[in-house]
Design a protein around this motif. Structure first.
Motif, mmCIF file in Angstrom:
data_model
loop_
_atom_site.group_PDB
_atom_site.id
_atom_site.type_symbol
_atom_site.label_atom_id
_atom_site.label_comp_id
_atom_site.label_asym_id
_atom_site.label_seq_id
_atom_site.Cartn_x
_atom_site.Cartn_y
_atom_site.Cartn_z
ATOM 1 N N CYS A 29 -9.643 -6.436 -36.731
ATOM 2 C CA CYS A 29 -9.787 -7.631 -36.606
ATOM 3 C C CYS A 29 -8.951 -8.423 -37.553
ATOM 4 O O CYS A 29 -8.062 -7.646 -38.647
ATOM 5 C CB CYS A 29 -11.111 -8.113 -36.882
ATOM 6 N N ASP A 30 -8.466 -9.651 -37.437
ATOM 7 C CA ASP A 30 -7.704 -10.628 -38.308
ATOM 8 C C ASP A 30 -8.609 -10.977 -39.534
ATOM 9 O O ASP A 30 -7.774 -11.107 -40.698
ATOM 10 C CB ASP A 30 -7.197 -11.919 -37.632
ATOM 11 N N CYS B 285 -14.195 -10.077 -36.964
ATOM 12 C CA CYS B 285 -15.117 -8.961 -37.237
ATOM 13 C C CYS B 285 -16.358 -9.827 -37.672
ATOM 14 O O CYS B 285 -16.499 -10.629 -38.758
ATOM 15 C CB CYS B 285 -14.567 -8.248 -38.085
ATOM 16 N N THR B 286 -17.439 -9.396 -37.186
ATOM 17 C CA THR B 286 -18.666 -9.948 -37.657
ATOM 18 C C THR B 286 -19.797 -8.777 -37.473
ATOM 19 O O THR B 286 -19.532 -7.570 -36.827
ATOM 20 C CB THR B 286 -19.274 -11.253 -36.936
ATOM 21 N N HIS B 287 -21.143 -8.888 -37.902
ATOM 22 C CA HIS B 287 -22.395 -7.991 -37.595
ATOM 23 C C HIS B 287 -23.678 -8.792 -37.312
ATOM 24 O O HIS B 287 -23.906 -9.478 -37.651
ATOM 25 C CB HIS B 287 -22.464 -7.429 -38.973
ATOM 26 N N LEU B 288 -23.889 -8.332 -36.291
ATOM 27 C CA LEU B 288 -24.871 -9.387 -35.542
ATOM 28 C C LEU B 288 -26.157 -8.583 -35.424
ATOM 29 O O LEU B 288 -26.192 -7.089 -35.388
ATOM 30 C CB LEU B 288 -24.620 -9.429 -33.933
ATOM 31 N N PRO B 289 -27.274 -9.166 -35.301
ATOM 32 C CA PRO B 289 -27.484 -10.607 -35.250
ATOM 33 C C PRO B 289 -27.448 -11.011 -36.798
ATOM 34 O O PRO B 289 -28.047 -10.266 -37.588
ATOM 35 C CB PRO B 289 -28.701 -10.851 -34.523
ATOM 36 N N LEU C 199 -0.686 -12.107 -35.848
ATOM 37 C CA LEU C 199 -2.086 -11.636 -35.509
ATOM 38 C C LEU C 199 -2.266 -10.325 -34.704
ATOM 39 O O LEU C 199 -1.074 -9.953 -34.236
ATOM 40 C CB LEU C 199 -2.841 -12.745 -34.279
ATOM 41 N N ILE C 200 -3.452 -9.578 -34.593
ATOM 42 C CA ILE C 200 -3.143 -8.302 -34.153
ATOM 43 C C ILE C 200 -3.447 -8.183 -32.653
ATOM 44 O O ILE C 200 -3.060 -7.256 -31.965
ATOM 45 C CB ILE C 200 -4.579 -7.556 -34.587
ATOM 46 N N LYS C 201 -3.517 -9.398 -32.087
ATOM 47 C CA LYS C 201 -3.236 -9.466 -30.461
ATOM 48 C C LYS C 201 -2.907 -10.758 -30.083
ATOM 49 O O LYS C 201 -3.563 -11.863 -30.603
ATOM 50 C CB LYS C 201 -4.769 -9.333 -30.131
ATOM 51 N N SER C 202 -1.705 -10.870 -29.399
ATOM 52 C CA SER C 202 -1.179 -12.062 -28.887
ATOM 53 C C SER C 202 -2.331 -13.084 -28.308
ATOM 54 O O SER C 202 -2.958 -12.714 -27.387
ATOM 55 C CB SER C 202 -0.134 -11.938 -28.082
ATOM 56 N N GLY C 203 -1.997 -14.346 -28.612
ATOM 57 C CA GLY C 203 -2.827 -15.515 -28.233
ATOM 58 C C GLY C 203 -4.465 -15.665 -28.721
ATOM 59 O O GLY C 203 -5.099 -16.286 -28.157
ATOM 60 N N ILE D 136 -14.465 -12.419 -30.811
ATOM 61 C CA ILE D 136 -15.694 -11.783 -31.898
ATOM 62 C C ILE D 136 -15.914 -10.524 -31.418
ATOM 63 O O ILE D 136 -16.069 -9.795 -30.295
ATOM 64 C CB ILE D 136 -16.928 -12.471 -31.778
ATOM 65 N N VAL D 137 -15.671 -9.266 -32.480
ATOM 66 C CA VAL D 137 -16.096 -7.994 -32.454
ATOM 67 C C VAL D 137 -17.362 -7.946 -33.350
ATOM 68 O O VAL D 137 -17.160 -8.122 -34.398
ATOM 69 C CB VAL D 137 -14.967 -7.074 -33.003
ATOM 70 N N ASP D 138 -18.096 -7.189 -32.660
ATOM 71 C CA ASP D 138 -19.416 -6.843 -33.338
ATOM 72 C C ASP D 138 -19.298 -5.472 -34.030
ATOM 73 O O ASP D 138 -19.012 -4.448 -33.220
ATOM 74 C CB ASP D 138 -20.494 -6.815 -32.577
#
Length: 271
Positions: free
Chosen positions: A104-105, A47-51, A38-42, A85-87
């Motif tokens: 993101c993963d 990645c998503t696009h809101l809303p 994973l790119i970040k431990s734990g 979650i990353v927007d």
């Protein structure tokens, strides 16, 4: 303290600061309990696009929730981590650049699986069957694309809905001005304020909007485009893709998928 002693102390303090900084470790990634990188431990970073309710949007507290979020939570649980979650703009998701750059993963953005997108992304097994819908203001007489001749029709830029409408307009030689908006919120606002006479997007998205804005908008027509949504990972990330597919399959088998579907979408189709 004399000047010499003062400067000696500064040098010692500065050297200590450098030593501490050198010992600090940047989080350059990690591995889940199941051994998936994973790119970040734990954390499983999504990645998503809101809303894009009901698939992902912020609730009254600012927390991102929705159908996609609930399903990816299952993947995170299987990995023994939590979801973060990353927007981000949809273009970076569908082009694969967000995954390739390590932002993101996994991508979960109500994204239709297409042959073009398969060139830059590895998709999970389909997790949702989607159809497009034509939405109009309540009371509008418009029921078909043909009735929009000489009028403006809104779509969300970069989506399969936009592709479908532009293809229909070209093939049928319809006199329709197709206007693309940067995101769903802008599209819905354009319809609500009469900037466009009608708008096209996925049916569940309009159903959710109508639920939140009763008597304001109605679905005039549906288009069975045969689309299916998939989650996506970086090309070649077989370990994570396998985990995503296993989590979805397990949820379908034990009834969890149906419960999540009922919560966010409604009654599940029998066919």
């Amino acid at each position: 303290m004399n000047r010499q002693g003062y400067f000696q102390r500064i040098v010692v303090v500065a050297a200590a600061a450098v030593l501490v900084a050198g010992c600090a470790k940047e989080d350059t990634g990690g591995t889940s309990e199941s051994g998936v990188p994973l790119i970040k431990s734990g954390v499983l970073t999504t990645c998503t696009h809101l809303p894009y309710a009901p698939f992902q949007s912020k609730d009254s507290s600012g927390k991102v929730v929705g159908f996609d979020v609930a399903l990816i939570d299952l993947v995170a649980t299987k990995l023994g981590v939590t979801q973060e979650i990353v927007d981000t703009p949809f273009e970076g998701i569908k082009s694969g650049s967000d995954l390739n750059s390590g932002k993101c993963d996994v991508a979960a953005a109500g994204m239709t699986i297409t042959d073009e997108r398969k060139q830059v992304l590895d998709f999970s097994e389909p997790y949702f069957d989607a159809t497009q819908a034509l939405a109009v203001l309540t009371g509008s007489p418009v029921k078909t694309l043909e009735e929009l001749a000489g009028k403006r029709l809104g779509v969300q830029g970069g989506t399969t809905g936009e592709d479908y409408i532009k293809k229909q307009v070209a093939e049928k030689k319809l006199d329709i001005e197709v206007v693309s908006y940067r995101d769903l919120a802008a599209l819905q606002q354009a319809l609500a304020t009469n900037q466009v006479v009608a708008a096209v997007n996925d049916l569940p998205v309009w159903n959710e909007y109508i639920k939140a804005n009763p008597s304001r908008v109605a679905v005039a027509a549906g288009f069975d485009t045969g689309e299916q949504y998939g989650f996506a990972v970086k090309k070649g990330n077989t370990a994570l893709l396998t985990t995503v597919n296993e989590a979805i399959a397990a949820a379908r088998a034990d009834g969890t998928y149906d419960k999540i579907y009922a919560t966010w979408i409604g009654d599940k189709p029998t066919s």
